[in-house]
Design an enzyme around this catalytic site. Structure first.
Site, short mmCIF file in Angstrom:
data_model
loop_
_atom_site.label_atom_id
_atom_site.label_comp_id
_atom_site.label_asym_id
_atom_site.label_seq_id
_atom_site.Cartn_x
_atom_site.Cartn_y
_atom_site.Cartn_z
CG ASP A 1 0.23 11.65 -7.85
OD1 ASP A 1 1.38 11.29 -8.17
OD2 ASP A 1 -0.63 10.89 -7.42
CG ASP B 1 -4.03 8.40 -6.02
OD1 ASP B 1 -2.83 8.72 -6.12
OD2 ASP B 1 -4.40 7.22 -5.89
CG ASP C 1 -2.23 7.00 -10.35
OD1 ASP C 1 -1.06 7.16 -10.68
OD2 ASP C 1 -2.81 7.68 -9.48
P1 ATP Z 1 -0.57 2.92 -8.19
O1 ATP Z 1 0.02 3.50 -9.40
O2 ATP Z 1 -0.90 1.51 -8.36
O3 ATP Z 1 -1.64 3.75 -7.58
P2 ATP Z 1 1.16 3.84 -6.33
O4 ATP Z 1 1.99 4.72 -7.15
O5 ATP Z 1 0.13 4.42 -5.46
O6 ATP Z 1 0.56 2.73 -7.17
P3 ATP Z 1 2.52 3.19 -4.05
O7 ATP Z 1 1.35 3.45 -3.22
O8 ATP Z 1 3.64 4.13 -4.13
O9 ATP Z 1 2.08 2.89 -5.49
O10 ATP Z 1 3.07 1.79 -3.60
C1 ATP Z 1 4.34 1.32 -3.97
C2 ATP Z 1 4.70 0.16 -3.10
O11 ATP Z 1 4.79 0.62 -1.75
C3 ATP Z 1 3.68 -0.95 -3.08
O12 ATP Z 1 3.98 -1.91 -4.05
C4 ATP Z 1 3.80 -1.52 -1.70
O13 ATP Z 1 4.81 -2.49 -1.66
C5 ATP Z 1 4.26 -0.36 -0.86
N1 ATP Z 1 3.16 0.25 -0.13
C6 ATP Z 1 2.00 0.72 -0.63
N2 ATP Z 1 1.24 1.25 0.32
C7 ATP Z 1 1.91 1.12 1.47
C8 ATP Z 1 1.66 1.48 2.83
N3 ATP Z 1 0.58 2.10 3.19
N4 ATP Z 1 2.59 1.18 3.75
C9 ATP Z 1 3.71 0.57 3.38
N5 ATP Z 1 4.02 0.21 2.14
C10 ATP Z 1 3.14 0.46 1.19
#
Ligand code: ATP
Length: 904
Positions: free
Chosen positions: A633, A629, A336
């Protein structure tokens, strides 16, 4: 509907009172068998049982000799020695196994320390699961494990996995009496300890803790799952079987040899023959005990327990034992971004509002306060801490910096409906009766700008999409996470408000043309790369491990992070190294198979992409470790060879994983690889040592059987040798510290046999050499009179006479000392260093010293019990110095090999 109630929770005094009255939130573990009972199960081993029976017979004969034939008291020494040796061997093994098992119980303790979000003293804060008391108000978020039983106060789209208690994987929970399911096993507005939130969020008041919970009644302590057959355990089982068969064959030959020698050398007498037969059987059984590597499972358990304990200090909590070892064979890590490569210290860095209109501005602020599941812990008002989703926490912290009280804003706006954020959806939406405009309802949406944009009809103010896109790209190229904000205003009385799921219906109706959201702004959140990550990545790449970033973030942000951690190089990496989730989905299985090894980044990924990636890599014969996390996943974590959950991750992810990386850092993952590789090498070292002793011991007792009537090693002596090579060597070699050098090698082949060609050579050369030396010594001792070790240098008194107790002592000591020095060679195996490089090997040195002192004590004090007679100081000095040649020879070979390597 969410009532705008505020809860103050318990005060500190009430918490103490409740704890006194209802107890702690800890479940008493079920009672284990008593120590003695567990110890006696060790004696059930058939070989040990045979030895005990043989010991009983031997006692019988000694009794006959003493009373019937008026023998000396010393006739009892041999059976006594056997019983002591059996007790010592099993006792030692038992002690260390118990110690190893204790290390595994940390898992339960860690579970009790899991942080839980509660409201206390009018503030949202986190406390350990074990500190939850009756009366506490607990917040529930997606992926959380419910810490106690209680009644729901609020529930938003709440679905709970109750499979641990009722077998029901998805139970809808609600506080609305209309939704109550009269057939459900437990009331719809009740939640239970040990169950997990799969979707939505809520709040509940604890009414039962610890043993009084439903979970407490059926509790089975969490155990490290050590039943999984890993390639290593399978190989070891095979190896054990092979050695066992070999030792049975040799034992049978020894018995035949001794019988033949009896009839050749003695006149037949029943009593003497029976005694001789019993001794022969005991020698054979003892040889099997010596040869069968009972120490192997113990070495593995000790190694794993030691690695587990040390890995825990390095922030890796191993949940499934096999993971320690598999980590060492890992060839690809899919990681991640947020929290693992970055610090997860999210802060709003830039805000761009599309319009300066006052109402829009107010809505922007209200939207951030209500369209969130995060909270702020304001226990220390100067250092507020975000609780819950870190992205949303960063937005709340920004609000605080703007001197806005998010709790007040939340109280003023009545929440009608909500869709929480999910990685698949990539947005969060909340419908409220707004406090910014009279008699209006507002739908607030925030999320990935590209996703929201499709649902927008217009942009507030004068801004244009081109400008917004440019701005976003600039921020993304600085590795910032970007978020878009939009809203939609609804008049009071509109029909949509009567709908059951108004947000879902509204979002489905937005097509971006005549009907849609109004885009009001963008925000950039920075999350710096962890300082230690670039080095850790470099180390893994050097160790031949591929790293792939799988992130939900944009390609721009992902690439920049890749660049910062040293994974992405603009000069070398091309477009075929990066792919978006959408493109990834379009690939056929064949296309994926052909490009999967080249991929470095999957941006805008969804959780199922991760699972597909893992499976595709596995099909290419890769050993895959994957980090995760979120609740979503879990499938990828389960599919991978090693699933790594994050300390900050949800309970669902943690339970699906094999290892939890407590500090979330990639650096800890690198260290887990180092531990895994070192563990494998330690087991190899143990096998190398044990097999060499085995070869020497089996052959020498076999030859001894044909050379004379006396066994060169007596039963008690062999049991001591067994103690050295099984128990002590397992302890000494299995827990050697990890070496950074293992990270310079390529990953081992998962299917490779644990006895490498180099080991085979070593075993047969060393074992063979020992055998030749020992046979020569045996011959000399059998045929010449030796009164001092120095006599060995000028043999003169030739006589065909058998061996005296003194000569047997020399033989026994030479045998043990050869193995003693060879243990140092085994320690140096594969390190590329001198055997004298013993930094961090305190345990090893202690055990080596113990063996030496033990051997001296046995020979000097063992008397008839060990069939020995004391040696002089000069004898000892000579034997120690001469046998140390083994080590010097090993040192020489290591030096030459190193030199040749350097020259090449
Ligand atoms: P990483 O691999 O970096 O942990 P992730 O897979 O957790 O990323 P996501 O959390 O799915 O990534 O976020 C993807 C996109 O969704 C972000 O770029 C952001 O624009 C949006 N995003 C993230 N968190 C939120 C939230 N709590 N509410 C709304 N949009 C969000």
């Amino acid at each position: 509907m969410k009532p705008n109630k505020t809860y103050t929770g318990l005060s500190d005094r009430e918490v103490t009172e409740s704890r006194l009255k209802y107890g702690e939130n800890i479940i008493t573990p079920p009672k284990k068998d008593t120590l003695w009972k567990r110890f006696f199960t060790k004696l059930e081993d058939p070989l040990i049982a045979i030895l005990i029976i043989a010991g009983v017979f031997s006692t019988g004969i000694s009794l006959y000799e003493y009373f019937g034939m008026h023998g000396e008291k010393s006739v009892f020494f041999e059976p006594m020695g056997i019983f002591i040796a059996i007790f010592l061997a099993t006792g030692m093994a038992f002690f260390f196994e118990e110690k190893a098992n204790k290390a595994f119980s940390i898992l339960n303790k860690i579970n009790d320390d899991d942080p839980v979000e509660v409201i206390r003293n009018g503030n949202t804060t986190k406390v350990a699961k074990k500190d939850i008391v009756v009366g506490d108000i607990v917040l529930l978020n997606t992926g959380a494990e419910i810490p106690a039983d209680g009644e729901l106060l609020e529930a938003i789209a709440l679905n709970v996995d109750e499979s641990t208690l009722t077998g029901e994987p998805i139970c809808h929970k609600s506080v609305n009496p209309d939704d109550f399911d009269s057939d459900a096993t437990f009331p719809t507005n009740h939640v239970l300890r040990g169950t997990k939130v799969m979707e939505g969020h809520g709040m509940f008041k604890v009414d039962r803790v610890g043993d009084n919970t439903e979970n407490g009644k059926v509790f089975v302590a969490t155990q490290i799952d050590n039943n999984v057959k890993t390639p290593l355990t399978e190989q070891l089982n095979k190896l054990s079987k092979l050695i066992t068969i070999g030792s049975y064959v040799i034992a049978a030959l020894i018995l035949i040899g001794r019988m033949v020698m009896y009839f050749v050398s003695f006149d037949f007498s029943w009593i003497y023959f029976l005694q001789y037969l019993l001794t022969s059987i005991m020698i054979c059984v003892t040889l099997i005990v010596v040869a069968v590597p009972e120490g192997l499972p113990m070495a593995v358990t000790l190694s794993l327990a030691y690695s587990m304990r040390r890995m825990f200090k390095n922030n890796n909590l191993v949940r499934k034992m096999h993971a320690c070892e598999t980590m060492g064979a890992t060839t690809v890590i899919c990681t991640d971004k947020t929290g693992t490569l970055t610090q997860n210290q999210m802060r709003v860095n830039k805000v761009y509002k599309c319009s300066n209109d006052n109402i829009i501005n107010k809505c922007f602020i209200e939207g951030i306060a209500v369209n969130t599941t995060a909270e702020l812990d304001l226990t220390e008002p100067k250092r507020p801490q975000a609780i819950g989703n870190p992205t949303e926490g960063a937005l709340l912290l920004w609000l605080k910096d703007q001197k806005e009280d998010y709790r007040l804003l939340r109280q003023e706006a009545e929440i009608i409906d909500e869709i929480p954020f999910s990685t698949e959806r990539k947005y969060m939406a909340t419908l409220v009766k707004t406090a910014c405009l009279p008699n209006k309802y507002v739908l607030y949406v925030k999320g990935a700008t590209d996703i929201i944009r499709c649902k927008c009809k217009e942009i507030a103010g004068e801004a244009k999409w081109d400008n917004i896109d440019k701005q976003l790209l600039t921020w993304q190229n600085k590795a910032m996470r970007t978020l878009g904000f939009a809203y939609y205003i609804i008049n009071e009385g509109e029909e949509i408000l009567q709908h059951n799921n108004p947000i879902e219906k509204l979002m489905a109706s937005f097509n971006g043309n005549e009907r849609g959201l109004t885009f009001i702004g963008i925000v950039a959140i920075s999350d710096p790369v962890r300082l230690d990550v670039p080095f850790a990545i470099k180390e893994c790449l050097k160790a031949g491990i591929d790293i792939k970033i799988v992130t939900g973030d944009t390609p721009g942000t992902a690439k920049e992070i890749g660049r910062e951690v040293g994974l992405w190089n603009d000069d070398v990496d091309k477009e075929n190294h990066i792919i978006t989730g959408a493109e990834f989905e379009q690939l056929t299985d064949e296309e994926l198979q052909s490009c999967v090894l080249d991929l470095k980044i999957i941006a805008r990924a969804r959780p199922m992409d991760k699972k597909r990636l893992v499976e595709a890599l596995q099909k290419c014969n890769q050993v895959v470790a994957v980090t995760g996390d979120g609740t979503n996943d879990a499938p990828a974590l389960k599919a991978a060879h090693v699933g790594l959950s994050m300390g900050d991750g949800t309970s669902v992810a943690k339970q699906a994983s094999d290892i939890t990386i407590i500090d979330n850092s990639f650096n800890s993952i690198g260290r887990a690889v180092m531990w895994g590789r070192s563990l494998y090498q330690n087991i190899q070292r143990f096998i190398l040592f044990q097999m060499t002793v085995n070869v020497a011991a089996c052959l020498i007792v076999l030859i001894g059987a044909f050379m004379g009537t006396q066994s060169p090693l007596t039963v008690t002596q062999m049991l001591w040798v067994n103690l050295i090579m099984d128990t002590f060597a397992a302890m000494a070699l299995a827990s050697l510290p990890p070496s950074k050098r293992v990270m310079e090698d390529a990953p081992r082949k998962r299917s490779a046999f644990i006895i490498s060609p180099a080991m085979k050579k070593n075993i047969f050369l060393m074992g063979g050499a020992f055998f030749l030396v020992l046979v020569a010594l045996l011959f000399v001792l059998e045929h010449y009179t030796v009164l001092h070790v120095t006599d060995l240098f000028h043999l003169s008194h030739h006589a065909d006479k058998g061996m005296t107790a003194y000569e047997l002592s020399i033989f026994f000591t030479v045998f043990v000392m050869l193995q003693f020095w060879n243990m140092f060679n085994a320690r140096a195996f594969c390190t590329g260093r001198s055997a004298f490089h013993l930094k961090g090997c305190k345990g090893f040195l202690f055990i080596a010293a113990f063996i030496l002192v033990g051997q001296i004590a046995i020979v000097q004090l063992g008397g008839d019990m060990f069939n020995v007679s004391p040696l002089s100081v000069i004898d000892w000095a000579l034997i120690i110095i001469i046998t140390s040649l083994v080590l010097w020879l090993g040192e020489g070979i290591r030096f030459i090999t190193k030199w040749i390597y350097k020259c090449i």
